[in-house]
Design a protein around this motif. Structure first.
Motif, PDB file in Angstrom:
ATOM      1  N   MET A   1       0.048  -0.953  -0.597  1.00 29.50           N
ATOM      2  CA  MET A   1      -0.021  -0.094   0.137  1.00 29.50           C
ATOM      3  C   MET A   1       1.005   1.384  -0.061  1.00 29.50           C
ATOM      4  N   ALA A   2      -0.076   2.618  -0.353  1.00 22.59           N
ATOM      5  CA  ALA A   2       0.918   3.734  -0.474  1.00 22.59           C
ATOM      6  C   ALA A   2       1.437   3.955   0.995  1.00 22.59           C
ATOM      7  N   THR A   3       2.671   4.691   0.921  1.00 24.83           N
ATOM      8  CA  THR A   3       2.379   5.627   2.281  1.00 24.83           C
ATOM      9  C   THR A   3       3.181   6.435   2.078  1.00 24.83           C
ATOM     10  N   GLN A   4       2.621   7.460   2.966  1.00 25.07           N
ATOM     11  CA  GLN A   4       3.678   9.327   2.683  1.00 25.07           C
ATOM     12  C   GLN A   4       4.316   9.326   3.468  1.00 25.07           C
ATOM     13  N   GLU A   5       5.764   9.508   2.959  1.00 27.19           N
ATOM     14  CA  GLU A   5       6.877  10.359   3.749  1.00 27.19           C
ATOM     15  C   GLU A   5       7.093  11.556   3.697  1.00 27.19           C
ATOM     16  N   THR A  14       5.559  -1.863  -8.371  1.00 21.95           N
ATOM     17  CA  THR A  14       4.513  -3.453  -8.649  1.00 21.95           C
ATOM     18  C   THR A  14       3.413  -2.229  -8.694  1.00 21.95           C
ATOM     19  N   GLU A  15       3.147  -1.478  -7.119  1.00 23.97           N
ATOM     20  CA  GLU A  15       1.808  -0.485  -7.195  1.00 23.97           C
ATOM     21  C   GLU A  15       2.514   0.749  -8.466  1.00 23.97           C
ATOM     22  N   ALA A  16       3.556   1.053  -8.670  1.00 24.25           N
ATOM     23  CA  ALA A  16       4.040   2.298  -9.694  1.00 24.25           C
ATOM     24  C   ALA A  16       2.537   1.345 -10.672  1.00 24.25           C
ATOM     25  N   PRO A  21       4.284  -7.820 -13.235  1.00 28.03           N
ATOM     26  CA  PRO A  21       4.972  -8.729 -14.587  1.00 28.03           C
ATOM     27  C   PRO A  21       4.570  -9.735 -15.051  1.00 28.03           C
ATOM     28  N   GLY A  22       4.255 -10.040 -16.275  1.00 21.77           N
ATOM     29  CA  GLY A  22       4.664 -11.419 -16.900  1.00 21.77           C
ATOM     30  C   GLY A  22       5.716 -11.916 -17.749  1.00 21.77           C
TER      31      GLY A  22
END
Length: 50
Positions: A1-5, A14-16, A21-22
């Motif tokens: 999950m995306a986090t904010q820093e 992978t989230e971006a 990928p396959g």
């Protein structure tokens, strides 16, 4: 999950991409390159062979 820093959103690769990928891309590239070589070989034998 995306986090904010520090006011920036951090995501994994992978989230971006939003996808997994396959091997399908490698297979598509290999098959299309092979077909292009085959077609060019046929054209060469039909038109340029003496």
């Amino acid at each position: 999950m995306a986090t904010q820093e520090n006011e920036q959103i951090t995501e994994t690769a992978t989230e971006a991409r939003q996808a997994e990928p396959g091997p399908s891309v490698l297979a598509l590239l290999s098959i299309s390159t092979g077909l292009a070589v085959l077609i060019l070989a046929v054209v060469w034998f039909v038109f340029f062979r003496t």
